[in-house]
Design an enzyme around this catalytic site. Sequence first.
Site, PDB file in Angstrom:
ATOM      1  N   SER A  54       0.865  -1.217  -0.031  1.00  0.00           N
ATOM      2  CA  SER A  54       0.047   0.239  -0.118  1.00  0.00           C
ATOM      3  C   SER A  54       0.934   1.158  -0.010  1.00  0.00           C
ATOM      4  CB  SER A  54      -0.855  -0.010   1.292  1.00  0.00           C
ATOM      5  OG  SER A  54      -0.147   0.206   2.376  1.00  0.00           O
ATOM      6  N   GLY A  55       1.958   1.289  -0.697  1.00  0.00           N
ATOM      7  CA  GLY A  55       2.816   2.447  -0.706  1.00  0.00           C
ATOM      8  C   GLY A  55       2.222   3.007  -2.229  1.00  0.00           C
ATOM      9  N   GLN A 109      11.354  11.604   2.005  1.00  0.00           N
ATOM     10  CA  GLN A 109      11.467  13.092   2.386  1.00  0.00           C
ATOM     11  C   GLN A 109      11.513  14.246   1.221  1.00  0.00           C
ATOM     12  OE1 GLN A 109      14.686  13.469   5.059  1.00  0.00           O
ATOM     13  NE2 GLN A 109      13.582  12.434   6.654  1.00  0.00           N
ATOM     14  N   GLY A 110      12.669  13.692   0.378  1.00  0.00           N
ATOM     15  CA  GLY A 110      13.209  14.858  -0.645  1.00  0.00           C
ATOM     16  C   GLY A 110      12.042  15.009  -1.676  1.00  0.00           C
ATOM     17  N   ARG A 116      25.296   8.998  -5.503  1.00  0.00           N
ATOM     18  CA  ARG A 116      25.089   8.573  -4.039  1.00  0.00           C
ATOM     19  C   ARG A 116      26.127   7.766  -3.804  1.00  0.00           C
ATOM     20  NH1 ARG A 116      18.938   7.894  -2.730  1.00  0.00           N
ATOM     21  NH2 ARG A 116      18.447  10.304  -2.505  1.00  0.00           N
ATOM     22  N   GLU A 140      18.782  17.386  -6.110  1.00  0.00           N
ATOM     23  CA  GLU A 140      19.303  16.352  -5.408  1.00  0.00           C
ATOM     24  C   GLU A 140      20.488  15.865  -6.178  1.00  0.00           C
ATOM     25  OE1 GLU A 140      16.287  13.651  -4.310  1.00  0.00           O
ATOM     26  OE2 GLU A 140      15.309  15.044  -2.974  1.00  0.00           O
ATOM     27  N   LYS A 145       0.444  -5.202   4.712  1.00  0.00           N
ATOM     28  CA  LYS A 145       1.184  -6.139   6.022  1.00  0.00           C
ATOM     29  C   LYS A 145       0.676  -5.487   7.580  1.00  0.00           C
ATOM     30  CE  LYS A 145       5.677  -7.308   7.148  1.00  0.00           C
ATOM     31  NZ  LYS A 145       7.185  -7.531   6.367  1.00  0.00           N
ATOM     32  N   GLU A 160       9.312  -0.503  -5.688  1.00  0.00           N
ATOM     33  CA  GLU A 160      10.847  -0.806  -5.298  1.00  0.00           C
ATOM     34  C   GLU A 160      10.797  -2.793  -5.418  1.00  0.00           C
ATOM     35  OE1 GLU A 160      12.443   0.515  -1.629  1.00  0.00           O
ATOM     36  OE2 GLU A 160      14.325  -0.492  -1.930  1.00  0.00           O
ATOM     37  N   THR A 202       6.976   4.722   1.429  1.00  0.00           N
ATOM     38  CA  THR A 202       6.593   6.149   0.713  1.00  0.00           C
ATOM     39  C   THR A 202       6.335   6.938   1.863  1.00  0.00           C
ATOM     40  OG1 THR A 202       5.474   4.770  -1.064  1.00  0.00           O
ATOM     41  CG2 THR A 202       4.837   6.956  -0.571  1.00  0.00           C
ATOM     42  N   HIS A 259      19.187   1.918   1.770  1.00  0.00           N
ATOM     43  CA  HIS A 259      18.196   2.698   1.485  1.00  0.00           C
ATOM     44  C   HIS A 259      17.261   2.002   0.497  1.00  0.00           C
ATOM     45  CE1 HIS A 259      16.066   6.441   1.238  1.00  0.00           C
ATOM     46  NE2 HIS A 259      16.398   6.781  -0.112  1.00  0.00           N
ATOM     47  N   HIS A 285      22.410   5.361   1.518  1.00  0.00           N
ATOM     48  CA  HIS A 285      22.030   6.645   1.214  1.00  0.00           C
ATOM     49  C   HIS A 285      23.271   7.374   2.299  1.00  0.00           C
ATOM     50  CE1 HIS A 285      20.425  10.688   1.909  1.00  0.00           C
ATOM     51  NE2 HIS A 285      19.511  10.355   1.102  1.00  0.00           N
ATOM     52  N   ARG A 322      20.293   4.015  -8.596  1.00  0.00           N
ATOM     53  CA  ARG A 322      19.201   4.885  -8.893  1.00  0.00           C
ATOM     54  C   ARG A 322      19.499   6.453  -8.576  1.00  0.00           C
ATOM     55  NH1 ARG A 322      15.047   7.201  -5.378  1.00  0.00           N
ATOM     56  NH2 ARG A 322      16.264   6.124  -3.456  1.00  0.00           N
TER      57      ARG A 322
END
Length: 529
Positions: A26-27, A61-62, A290, A127, A49, A375, A57, A351, A244, A386
């Site tokens: 459910s993201g 943040q970003g 990253r 970013e 779950k 994901e 999700t 991450h 990350h 990514r």
Amino acid sequence: MPKRYLVNFDLGDLERVETGFLVIGSGIAGLYTAHAASSYWEDIVVLTKRGIDDTATEHAQGGIAAAVGPNDSPLYHYEDTLAAGAGLCDPTAVEILVTEGPARVEELIRLGARFDRADGRLDLTREGAHTRRRILHAMGDATGAEIQRVLSETVRANPKIKVLENHFLVDLLVTKGICWGALALDHQEGKLKAYLAPVVVLATGGAGQIYQHTTNPEVVTGDGIAAAYRAGAEVMDLEFVQFHPTVLLLEGAPRFLISEAVRGEGGILLNAQGERFMPRYHPMAELAPRDVVVRAILKELERTGSRVVYLSLEHLNPEQVHARFPTISQRLKAYGLDLARDRIPVAPAAHYFMGGVKTGFHGETSLQGLYACGEVACPGVHGANRLASNSLLDGLVFGGRIVEHAKRVRPEKVFSKAEAKGEGLIPGPPIDYARLKLELKELMQTHVGPVRCRKGLEEALKALAQWETLNNYEATSLEEMEFKNMLEVAYLVAEAALMRTESRGGHYRSDYPEPRPRWQRHLIFRRQV
Ligand code: SIN
């Protein structure tokens, strides 16, 4: 080798729920797919779950990347995504992502997502490895929470969609290469149930919890990847795990992501001696890809003997810093830190999984009727590394494409008289699976983390193999099922990492520190069923 199922069962004894379209997770990917499917299906079930908002999700943040800015274009976004992906992105998948992304984001806005604006226009940030400002954000640094709110409300208000919380995916039901449903443990009722559908969509997220240090919430234990692998689906690129660079590392505080957008807005990294080090490692300095920033940090940690480096915003306007990053500021305040004035101790943490269940450009897996997005899926869009903020976009774009494909194909209803049995698992002795999880996480962190080598990977595989006999036991608790899923994914990651004798993107081998042309290809695993 894992057994085919985690539990013994006879379908004839289980409560069966038949539905037209089954989504697991459910993201953003799961809820958006369910929403899109409701234009064509009347009866959609979403299993999740824990609570509907208990997702990765929710913690993003970003932001969400899309070429919507005045001096941007999908072409620039395409080039940046390919460059970050270190030669392993599928160019067609990337083209789909960047060209279809803006319209999907528009749809999110129509559904009610309130992205931050300045002078009436979308306020876009930068970013790492983006050459343009193209990251939409909400409430400063609570973009994921805003998207989750909108999609949860949208789905809950839709009479065609039923959301069942506290339903844990146990296994997929597959006959002759066709997936026709899933077994789920309703862990509030303590009952195993069968959900049968001609379209089954996995949107269960990645597997960050196989590592000791991770930004992922506790629910992210690789359940979808492991269930798909047990059922015979192909999985791909699992050696590519993104760490990350900047996660809070403070005694007594849980790991907490400090968004890359903080560096996008001017934050710099200092080593334990107070020196800015990133310009020595990459021309983009703090906004390098990253994997580059992570390895630079690890080098500095080794050089200085410190456990952390520091994120510093001391040179920026404090009011603007607090206004731009309210969630991070609040969280840090609880630990006595001021984001604008203090040096924030950070270190890398697991991450994002670039790999997952192999899919085509419409989320179709190697099993008919089974789709995957977000994901858990690997359409090759992220390659070996990514690009920041491409993952929320990926969930929308490929979730929407699943619906287009499934409505065209309209798989037949194969399930009505279907039978299935899982047998042969034996009762196990009492085992402290919570403790085993911690041991597994530590093992993965030490030997299969951001820097790997043959010796460490072999040690990890040897240690993981010692737990294999546990797969003979019938799983009786959620903890045990999660551990077995983590074990399976850990094994696949370590095995792929050992095979790939080169360094590329998120996979770095200290014994093979360069990329090798012969490895510009994917590793695909499939369990013989
Ligand atoms: C962040 O806010 O740094 C995370 C963004 C992402 O992983 O895409």
